[in-house]
Design a protein around this motif. Structure first.
Motif, PDB file in Angstrom:
ATOM      1  N   TRP A 259     -27.703  28.699  -6.969  1.00  0.00           N
ATOM      2  CA  TRP A 259     -28.716  27.852  -6.314  1.00  0.00           C
ATOM      3  C   TRP A 259     -30.056  28.321  -6.845  1.00  0.00           C
ATOM      4  CZ3 TRP A 259     -33.190  27.930  -3.505  1.00  0.00           C
ATOM      5  CH2 TRP A 259     -33.522  26.765  -2.792  1.00  0.00           C
TER       6      TRP A 259
ATOM      7  N   TYR B 257     -40.136  27.425  -3.613  1.00  0.00           N
ATOM      8  CA  TYR B 257     -40.860  27.236  -2.358  1.00  0.00           C
ATOM      9  C   TYR B 257     -42.343  27.232  -2.695  1.00  0.00           C
ATOM     10  CZ  TYR B 257     -36.725  27.808   0.557  1.00  0.00           C
ATOM     11  OH  TYR B 257     -35.509  27.617   1.161  1.00  0.00           O
TER      12      TYR B 257
ATOM     13  N   THR C 142     -30.299  22.864   1.643  1.00  0.00           N
ATOM     14  CA  THR C 142     -30.420  24.002   2.559  1.00  0.00           C
ATOM     15  C   THR C 142     -31.162  23.572   3.827  1.00  0.00           C
ATOM     16  OG1 THR C 142     -31.456  26.175   2.881  1.00  0.00           O
ATOM     17  CG2 THR C 142     -32.486  24.748   1.234  1.00  0.00           C
TER      18      THR C 142
ATOM     19  N   HIS D 213     -33.103  25.562   5.277  1.00  0.00           N
ATOM     20  CA  HIS D 213     -34.357  26.336   5.288  1.00  0.00           C
ATOM     21  C   HIS D 213     -35.421  25.639   4.433  1.00  0.00           C
ATOM     22  CE1 HIS D 213     -32.248  29.341   7.482  1.00  0.00           C
ATOM     23  NE2 HIS D 213     -31.356  29.499   6.527  1.00  0.00           N
TER      24      HIS D 213
ATOM     25  N   ILE E 196     -40.241  28.004   5.815  1.00  0.00           N
ATOM     26  CA  ILE E 196     -40.019  29.424   6.143  1.00  0.00           C
ATOM     27  C   ILE E 196     -41.371  30.077   6.392  1.00  0.00           C
ATOM     28  CG2 ILE E 196     -39.157  31.632   5.254  1.00  0.00           C
ATOM     29  CD1 ILE E 196     -37.156  30.079   3.510  1.00  0.00           C
TER      30      ILE E 196
ATOM     31  N   SER F 124     -40.451  36.017   7.272  1.00  0.00           N
ATOM     32  CA  SER F 124     -39.111  35.667   7.726  1.00  0.00           C
ATOM     33  C   SER F 124     -38.145  35.539   6.542  1.00  0.00           C
ATOM     34  CB  SER F 124     -39.196  34.350   8.496  1.00  0.00           C
ATOM     35  OG  SER F 124     -37.922  33.915   8.862  1.00  0.00           O
ATOM     36  N   GLY F 125     -37.021  36.233   6.623  1.00  0.00           N
ATOM     37  CA  GLY F 125     -36.022  36.174   5.549  1.00  0.00           C
ATOM     38  C   GLY F 125     -36.525  36.860   4.285  1.00  0.00           C
ATOM     39  N   ILE F 126     -35.737  36.754   3.241  1.00  0.00           N
ATOM     40  CA  ILE F 126     -36.111  37.391   1.968  1.00  0.00           C
ATOM     41  C   ILE F 126     -37.309  36.650   1.362  1.00  0.00           C
ATOM     42  CG2 ILE F 126     -35.280  37.988  -0.341  1.00  0.00           C
ATOM     43  CD1 ILE F 126     -32.432  38.033   0.892  1.00  0.00           C
ATOM     44  N   CYS F 127     -37.289  35.329   1.461  1.00  0.00           N
ATOM     45  CA  CYS F 127     -38.406  34.543   0.924  1.00  0.00           C
ATOM     46  C   CYS F 127     -39.710  34.892   1.629  1.00  0.00           C
ATOM     47  CB  CYS F 127     -38.126  33.048   1.082  1.00  0.00           C
ATOM     48  SG  CYS F 127     -36.793  32.461   0.031  1.00  0.00           S
TER      49      CYS F 127
ATOM     50  N   TYR G 111     -32.618  38.294   6.831  1.00  0.00           N
ATOM     51  CA  TYR G 111     -32.043  37.365   5.847  1.00  0.00           C
ATOM     52  C   TYR G 111     -31.751  36.038   6.522  1.00  0.00           C
ATOM     53  CZ  TYR G 111     -28.480  35.276   2.797  1.00  0.00           C
ATOM     54  OH  TYR G 111     -27.767  34.412   2.014  1.00  0.00           O
ATOM     55  N   LEU G 112     -32.095  34.930   5.858  1.00  0.00           N
ATOM     56  CA  LEU G 112     -31.787  33.582   6.364  1.00  0.00           C
ATOM     57  C   LEU G 112     -30.641  33.030   5.530  1.00  0.00           C
ATOM     58  CD1 LEU G 112     -35.478  32.290   6.493  1.00  0.00           C
ATOM     59  CD2 LEU G 112     -34.114  33.089   8.437  1.00  0.00           C
TER      60      LEU G 112
ATOM     61  N   CYS H 288     -27.970  30.517   3.971  1.00  0.00           N
ATOM     62  CA  CYS H 288     -27.810  29.089   3.667  1.00  0.00           C
ATOM     63  C   CYS H 288     -26.338  28.735   3.678  1.00  0.00           C
ATOM     64  CB  CYS H 288     -28.364  28.760   2.286  1.00  0.00           C
ATOM     65  SG  CYS H 288     -30.134  28.923   2.185  1.00  0.00           S
TER      66      CYS H 288
ATOM     67  N   GLU I 277     -29.271  37.568  -3.867  1.00  0.00           N
ATOM     68  CA  GLU I 277     -30.452  36.699  -4.006  1.00  0.00           C
ATOM     69  C   GLU I 277     -31.584  37.447  -4.688  1.00  0.00           C
ATOM     70  OE1 GLU I 277     -31.350  34.745  -0.351  1.00  0.00           O
ATOM     71  OE2 GLU I 277     -33.239  33.904  -1.056  1.00  0.00           O
TER      72      GLU I 277
ATOM     73  N   ASP J  77     -36.711  31.118  -6.145  1.00  0.00           N
ATOM     74  CA  ASP J  77     -35.632  31.707  -5.338  1.00  0.00           C
ATOM     75  C   ASP J  77     -34.288  31.376  -5.985  1.00  0.00           C
ATOM     76  OD1 ASP J  77     -33.979  32.643  -3.321  1.00  0.00           O
ATOM     77  OD2 ASP J  77     -34.387  30.984  -1.955  1.00  0.00           O
TER      78      ASP J  77
ATOM     79  N   ASP K 256     -30.042  32.107  -5.659  1.00  0.00           N
ATOM     80  CA  ASP K 256     -28.874  32.644  -4.957  1.00  0.00           C
ATOM     81  C   ASP K 256     -27.707  32.736  -5.931  1.00  0.00           C
ATOM     82  OD1 ASP K 256     -30.227  32.583  -2.544  1.00  0.00           O
ATOM     83  OD2 ASP K 256     -29.327  30.700  -1.882  1.00  0.00           O
TER      84      ASP K 256
HETATM   85  N1  SME Z   1     -31.914  33.196   1.907  1.00  0.00           N
HETATM   86  C1  SME Z   1     -33.316  32.885   1.960  1.00  0.00           C
HETATM   87  C2  SME Z   1     -33.546  31.510   2.541  1.00  0.00           C
HETATM   88  C3  SME Z   1     -33.650  30.446   1.513  1.00  0.00           C
HETATM   89  S1  SME Z   1     -32.193  30.004   0.810  1.00  0.00           S
HETATM   90  O1  SME Z   1     -31.628  31.104   0.038  1.00  0.00           O
HETATM   91  C4  SME Z   1     -32.313  28.667  -0.142  1.00  0.00           C
HETATM   92  C5  SME Z   1     -34.068  33.944   2.754  1.00  0.00           C
HETATM   93  O2  SME Z   1     -33.448  34.852   3.342  1.00  0.00           O
HETATM   94  O3  SME Z   1     -35.283  33.879   2.801  1.00  0.00           O
END
Ligand code: SME
Length: 153
Positions: free
Chosen positions: A44, A48, A66, A68, A71, A75-78, A99-100, A102, A109, A125, A127
């Motif tokens: 993927w 963003y 997704t 998401h 964001i 929050s999350g890796i992004c 981690y968010l 998908c 990632e 980003d 994956d």
């Molecule tokens: N996993 C990401 C969210 C975005 S998706 O991978 C498309 C995160 O933890 O920020």
């Protein structure tokens, strides 16, 4: 073909597109599609875009849709990459607490900030469905793409 040759070929394709394309979304879509198609361990690929002070909005991407699409910084890796302006490489997402998810098929990632005048303006980003697929060569390759993409911001 060695991975270095693949990276070099893909960089040429992307450089050519960026040099000739003035529309940001068309270019980011081409880069997403090309990276997903040409690099086996990229499952993927998407961008963003920073909106306002604190939000990342999903831009062009290649792969499964997704949930998401927005964001918050942090929050999350992004969100962590946006907040710290640092590249995040998570070789096993099951070990990352912030981690968010998908999809359960995603195992790892990499997120790279796109910088302009010292500010984060967007992110690339990626994956992967494989654990620990990202090397220093991936990082260098993707840093070069992010730096070329800076011209659209
Ligand atoms: N996993 C990401 C969210 C975005 S998706 O991978 C498309 C995160 O933890 O920020």
């Amino acid at each position: 073909m060695s991975q270095k040759q693949t990276f070099d070929n893909v960089l040429s394709l992307i450089r050519e597109k960026i040099n000739s394309e003035t529309n940001r979304d068309s270019s980011l879509q081409f880069i997403s599609d090309t990276l997903k198609e040409k690099i086996n361990h990229y499952d993927w690929v998407g961008f963003y875009l920073v909106e306002g002070e604190n939000d990342l909005i999903l831009g062009p991407y290649a792969g499964e849709p997704t949930v998401h699409t927005r964001i918050k910084f942090g929050s999350g890796i992004c969100g962590q990459a946006a907040e710290t302006k640092k590249i995040f490489i998570v070789q096993d997402v099951s070990k990352e607490l912030n981690y968010l998810s998908c999809s359960p098929t995603v195992k790892s990632e990499i997120v790279l900030p796109i910088m302009k005048s010292g500010n984060v303006v967007g992110e690339l980003d990626i994956d992967s469905h494989t654990i620990s697929p990202f090397s220093d060569e991936d990082k260098e390759f993707l840093v070069r793409i992010c730096s070329m993409v800076g011209k659209y911001f």
